[in-house]
Design an enzyme around this catalytic site. Structure first.
Site, mmCIF file in Angstrom:
data_model
loop_
_atom_site.group_PDB
_atom_site.id
_atom_site.type_symbol
_atom_site.label_atom_id
_atom_site.label_comp_id
_atom_site.label_asym_id
_atom_site.label_seq_id
_atom_site.Cartn_x
_atom_site.Cartn_y
_atom_site.Cartn_z
ATOM 1 N N TYR A 1 0.848 4.295 -2.568
ATOM 2 C CA TYR A 1 -0.262 5.245 -2.387
ATOM 3 C C TYR A 1 -0.061 6.056 -1.104
ATOM 4 O O TYR A 1 -0.054 7.290 -1.134
ATOM 5 C CB TYR A 1 -1.561 4.457 -2.333
ATOM 6 C CG TYR A 1 -2.818 5.292 -2.230
ATOM 7 C CD1 TYR A 1 -3.307 5.994 -3.331
ATOM 8 C CD2 TYR A 1 -3.542 5.360 -1.037
ATOM 9 C CE1 TYR A 1 -4.483 6.737 -3.239
ATOM 10 C CE2 TYR A 1 -4.712 6.094 -0.939
ATOM 11 C CZ TYR A 1 -5.182 6.779 -2.045
ATOM 12 O OH TYR A 1 -6.344 7.514 -1.953
ATOM 13 N N ARG B 1 -13.074 -1.831 -4.376
ATOM 14 C CA ARG B 1 -13.419 -1.191 -3.109
ATOM 15 C C ARG B 1 -14.640 -1.892 -2.530
ATOM 16 O O ARG B 1 -15.501 -2.405 -3.252
ATOM 17 C CB ARG B 1 -13.679 0.301 -3.304
ATOM 18 C CG ARG B 1 -12.363 1.062 -3.350
ATOM 19 C CD ARG B 1 -12.549 2.544 -3.332
ATOM 20 N NE ARG B 1 -12.641 3.084 -4.671
ATOM 21 C CZ ARG B 1 -12.589 4.384 -4.930
ATOM 22 N NH1 ARG B 1 -12.451 5.245 -3.967
ATOM 23 N NH2 ARG B 1 -12.662 4.820 -6.178
ATOM 24 N N ARG C 1 -14.414 0.516 8.955
ATOM 25 C CA ARG C 1 -14.237 1.718 8.149
ATOM 26 C C ARG C 1 -15.415 2.641 8.485
ATOM 27 O O ARG C 1 -16.409 2.204 9.059
ATOM 28 C CB ARG C 1 -14.259 1.406 6.638
ATOM 29 C CG ARG C 1 -13.115 0.531 6.119
ATOM 30 C CD ARG C 1 -11.767 1.225 6.208
ATOM 31 N NE ARG C 1 -10.702 0.432 5.587
ATOM 32 C CZ ARG C 1 -9.982 -0.506 6.224
ATOM 33 N NH1 ARG C 1 -10.223 -0.774 7.510
ATOM 34 N NH2 ARG C 1 -9.026 -1.161 5.598
ATOM 35 N N ASN D 1 -12.975 6.979 3.651
ATOM 36 C CA ASN D 1 -13.732 6.171 2.670
ATOM 37 C C ASN D 1 -15.039 6.844 2.247
ATOM 38 O O ASN D 1 -15.901 7.106 3.083
ATOM 39 C CB ASN D 1 -14.069 4.797 3.253
ATOM 40 C CG ASN D 1 -12.827 3.993 3.559
ATOM 41 O OD1 ASN D 1 -12.031 4.371 4.423
ATOM 42 N ND2 ASN D 1 -12.636 2.900 2.861
ATOM 43 N N ARG E 1 0.823 -1.213 0.000
ATOM 44 C CA ARG E 1 0.000 0.000 0.000
ATOM 45 C C ARG E 1 0.857 1.263 0.000
ATOM 46 O O ARG E 1 0.346 2.380 -0.098
ATOM 47 C CB ARG E 1 -0.915 0.028 1.239
ATOM 48 C CG ARG E 1 -1.993 -1.049 1.231
ATOM 49 C CD ARG E 1 -2.793 -1.027 2.524
ATOM 50 N NE ARG E 1 -3.909 -0.109 2.477
ATOM 51 C CZ ARG E 1 -5.192 -0.479 2.358
ATOM 52 N NH1 ARG E 1 -5.541 -1.735 2.281
ATOM 53 N NH2 ARG E 1 -6.152 0.429 2.313
ATOM 54 N N VAL F 1 -17.495 -1.211 -0.961
ATOM 55 C CA VAL F 1 -18.917 -0.912 -1.180
ATOM 56 C C VAL F 1 -19.342 -1.370 -2.582
ATOM 57 O O VAL F 1 -20.355 -2.064 -2.739
ATOM 58 C CB VAL F 1 -19.201 0.592 -0.976
ATOM 59 C CG1 VAL F 1 -20.626 0.924 -1.365
ATOM 60 C CG2 VAL F 1 -18.947 0.989 0.480
HETATM 61 P P1 NAD Z 1 -11.011 7.567 -9.093
HETATM 62 O O1 NAD Z 1 -10.039 6.491 -9.407
HETATM 63 O O2 NAD Z 1 -12.432 7.354 -9.476
HETATM 64 O O3 NAD Z 1 -10.554 8.947 -9.707
HETATM 65 C C1 NAD Z 1 -9.231 9.309 -9.945
HETATM 66 C C2 NAD Z 1 -9.143 9.978 -11.298
HETATM 67 O O4 NAD Z 1 -7.784 10.391 -11.535
HETATM 68 C C3 NAD Z 1 -9.532 9.047 -12.451
HETATM 69 O O5 NAD Z 1 -10.435 9.692 -13.319
HETATM 70 C C4 NAD Z 1 -8.199 8.758 -13.140
HETATM 71 O O6 NAD Z 1 -8.337 8.459 -14.519
HETATM 72 C C5 NAD Z 1 -7.441 10.044 -12.872
HETATM 73 N N1 NAD Z 1 -5.981 9.887 -12.920
HETATM 74 C C6 NAD Z 1 -5.214 8.924 -12.343
HETATM 75 N N2 NAD Z 1 -3.918 9.129 -12.609
HETATM 76 C C7 NAD Z 1 -3.852 10.260 -13.370
HETATM 77 C C8 NAD Z 1 -2.789 10.979 -13.973
HETATM 78 N N3 NAD Z 1 -1.514 10.590 -13.826
HETATM 79 N N4 NAD Z 1 -3.076 12.085 -14.697
HETATM 80 C C9 NAD Z 1 -4.371 12.489 -14.846
HETATM 81 N N5 NAD Z 1 -5.418 11.843 -14.315
HETATM 82 C C10 NAD Z 1 -5.166 10.745 -13.576
HETATM 83 O O7 NAD Z 1 -10.903 7.842 -7.521
HETATM 84 P P2 NAD Z 1 -11.768 8.762 -6.553
HETATM 85 O O8 NAD Z 1 -12.370 7.893 -5.527
HETATM 86 O O9 NAD Z 1 -12.613 9.690 -7.324
HETATM 87 O O10 NAD Z 1 -10.598 9.588 -5.830
HETATM 88 C C11 NAD Z 1 -10.277 10.915 -6.194
HETATM 89 C C12 NAD Z 1 -9.180 11.433 -5.282
HETATM 90 O O11 NAD Z 1 -9.607 11.392 -3.920
HETATM 91 C C13 NAD Z 1 -7.886 10.605 -5.357
HETATM 92 O O12 NAD Z 1 -6.793 11.487 -5.302
HETATM 93 C C14 NAD Z 1 -7.941 9.755 -4.107
HETATM 94 O O13 NAD Z 1 -6.654 9.427 -3.651
HETATM 95 C C15 NAD Z 1 -8.680 10.664 -3.141
HETATM 96 N N6 NAD Z 1 -9.368 9.888 -2.108
HETATM 97 C C16 NAD Z 1 -10.519 9.208 -2.388
HETATM 98 C C17 NAD Z 1 -11.127 8.453 -1.398
HETATM 99 C C18 NAD Z 1 -12.412 7.703 -1.646
HETATM 100 O O14 NAD Z 1 -12.885 7.013 -0.742
HETATM 101 N N7 NAD Z 1 -13.015 7.786 -2.811
HETATM 102 C C19 NAD Z 1 -10.562 8.383 -0.121
HETATM 103 C C20 NAD Z 1 -9.369 9.067 0.123
HETATM 104 C C21 NAD Z 1 -8.794 9.831 -0.876
HETATM 105 N N1 UDP Z 2 -12.877 -5.744 1.704
HETATM 106 C C1 UDP Z 2 -13.573 -6.938 1.812
HETATM 107 N N2 UDP Z 2 -14.066 -7.502 0.675
HETATM 108 C C2 UDP Z 2 -13.915 -6.947 -0.555
HETATM 109 C C3 UDP Z 2 -13.200 -5.715 -0.662
HETATM 110 C C4 UDP Z 2 -12.690 -5.144 0.493
HETATM 111 O O1 UDP Z 2 -13.757 -7.476 2.908
HETATM 112 O O2 UDP Z 2 -14.393 -7.530 -1.544
HETATM 113 C C5 UDP Z 2 -12.356 -5.114 2.938
HETATM 114 C C6 UDP Z 2 -10.883 -4.717 2.867
HETATM 115 O O3 UDP Z 2 -10.045 -5.799 3.235
HETATM 116 C C7 UDP Z 2 -10.836 -3.581 3.882
HETATM 117 C C8 UDP Z 2 -12.218 -2.931 3.754
HETATM 118 O O4 UDP Z 2 -13.047 -3.898 3.127
HETATM 119 O O5 UDP Z 2 -10.681 -4.091 5.183
HETATM 120 C C9 UDP Z 2 -12.220 -1.652 2.936
HETATM 121 O O6 UDP Z 2 -11.557 -1.920 1.704
HETATM 122 P P1 UDP Z 2 -11.446 -0.852 0.533
HETATM 123 O O7 UDP Z 2 -10.552 -1.440 -0.492
HETATM 124 O O8 UDP Z 2 -12.815 -0.428 0.110
HETATM 125 O O9 UDP Z 2 -10.800 0.435 1.200
HETATM 126 P P2 UDP Z 2 -9.504 0.708 2.106
HETATM 127 O O10 UDP Z 2 -8.959 -0.599 2.637
HETATM 128 O O11 UDP Z 2 -8.543 1.393 1.197
HETATM 129 O O12 UDP Z 2 -10.052 1.552 3.174
#
Ligand code: NAD
Ligand code: UDP
Length: 321
Positions: A147, A188, A213, A176, A144, A190
């Site tokens: 990231y 993910r 979470r 999340n 991980r 959900v």
């Molecule tokens: P997502 O994967 O749906 O969106 C990310 C977008 O970035 C995509 O459209 C992808 O094509 C684009 N992308 C990736 N690499 C790129 C690059 N090098 N140049 C241009 N575009 C690029 O994810 P999301 O859930 O919408 O997340 C958006 C942001 O929020 C991310 O930075 C993520 O780390 C952050 N974030 C999201 C969550 C969540 O739960 N969704 C939680 C924590 C942080």
């Molecule tokens: N998880 C799970 N089954 C799945 C996908 C994820 O039990 O099919 C669990 C995963 O191991 C983690 C939690 O759900 O403990 C959240 O996972 P996710 O990948 O959505 O987000 P993150 O771990 O990055 O918070």
């Protein structure tokens, strides 16, 4: 400042980015959406393409970008473990080179810049719930880390540009978040559980399901982004954004089965490496400074998300293969 603020959204074709673009257009901004479609989708931005104040540019943020902007939301980065572990070197480059390029753009144009950071900066936390002061417990060499450490380094860059070049920064630590337009195959929890339940497949519970979470619905999160971006300049963050209601993953599985009316069974799989055991935001700062708290609980947000995936599975089953 122009009549309409010129707002750049990187990662604008993704899950959160496309919702943010829609919100900014509704608020009267001129929106430039930049994305390389690594995990984003043309379908997410298609309805906006005819809007007179929306523009799309295919671009990878690891390369410099020369545009004129008032505000920048930096969301570009794959967010799900399956996607960010697919090409881990590119994931770190996206966070670190992407941040350098966009901070450079902000410096040149004097734009205010928002960073989509993450609860992953806390790693597998030893403090619970997590306040912003907690420095985290992150493995620097695990699967991980591309990231987690990429996002941590991006935060460092944001604060150094702020101290060194007086940039107006807004660093949000997002927990999340779920809702319509999550990628059906991004692994993910959900989206996985809902797609599995709707198809009547086994629900894959990793570990024993007692890990927790705290899930925030997308509309609540976008509201927080906009409030934070438009808050006083001295509010730099980092600020936690998320829903403090904590749920075990097995509770989530049972809820999804109940709400979909599915006959799916829960099956247990190995817990992936470095999977955090618990996660819950302390959102006292967001409440105090942004007057924000989530208002949509899982029992309201999950049905809306289930409706989205039900339609997707019917209309575009190939996307969910
Ligand atoms: P997502 O994967 O749906 O969106 C990310 C977008 O970035 C995509 O459209 C992808 O094509 C684009 N992308 C990736 N690499 C790129 C690059 N090098 N140049 C241009 N575009 C690029 O994810 P999301 O859930 O919408 O997340 C958006 C942001 O929020 C991310 O930075 C993520 O780390 C952050 N974030 C999201 C969550 C969540 O739960 N969704 C939680 C924590 C942080
Ligand atoms: N998880 C799970 N089954 C799945 C996908 C994820 O039990 O099919 C669990 C995963 O191991 C983690 C939690 O759900 O403990 C959240 O996972 P996710 O990948 O959505 O987000 P993150 O771990 O990055 O918070």
């Amino acid at each position: 400042m122009h009549l309409r603020p010129r707002v750049l959204v990187t990662g604008g074709a993704g899950f959160l980015g496309s919702h943010l673009c829609e919100r900014l257009l509704a608020d009267g901004s001129d929106v430039l959406c930049v994305d390389n479609f690594f995990t984003g989708a043309k379908d997410h931005i298609a309805p906006m393409l005819t809007h007179p104040h929306f523009e799309f540019m295919r671009h990878d943020v690891t390369f410099p970008l020369y545009v004129e902007m008032d505000q920048i939301y930096n969301l570009a980065c794959p967010a799900s473990p399956v996607h960010y572990q697919f090409d881990p070197v590119q994931t770190t480059k996206t966070s670190v080179h992407g941040a350098i390029n966009l901070l450079g753009l902000a410096k040149r144009t004097k734009a205010r810049i928002f960073q989509a950071s993450t609860s992953e900066v806390y790693g597998d936390p030893e403090v619970h719930p997590q306040p912003e002061e907690y420095w985290g417990n992150v493995n620097p060499i695990g699967i991980r880390s591309c990231y987690d450490e990429g996002k941590r380094c991006a935060e460092t860059l944001f604060f150094d540009y702020h101290r060194q070049h007086r940039l107006q920064i807004k660093v949000a630590r997002i927990f999340n978040t779920y809702g319509p337009r999550m990628h059906p195959n991004d692994g993910r929890v959900v989206s996985n559980f809902i797609v599995q339940a709707l198809r009547g497949e086994n629900i894959t519970l990793f570990g024993d399901g007692t890990q927790t979470r705290s899930f925030c619905y997308v509309d609540d999160m976008i509201e927080a982004f906009v409030r934070f971006m438009n808050s006083p300049a001295d509010l730099t963050g980092p600020i936690n954004l998320g829903n403090p209601k904590e749920t075990t993953i097995s509770e989530l599985a049972e809820k999804v089965i109940r709400l979909t009316g599915s006959c799916s069974r829960i099956v247990f799989r190995d817990l992936p490496a470095d999977d955090p055991r618990k996660r819950q935001p302390n959102i006292a700062k967001a409440k105090e400074h942004l007057d924000w708290a989530p208002s949509i609980e899982l029992d309201d947000g999950l049905p809306r998300t289930i409706d989205y995936f039900r339609k997707l599975l019917t209309d575009r089953p190939h996307l969910c293969q």
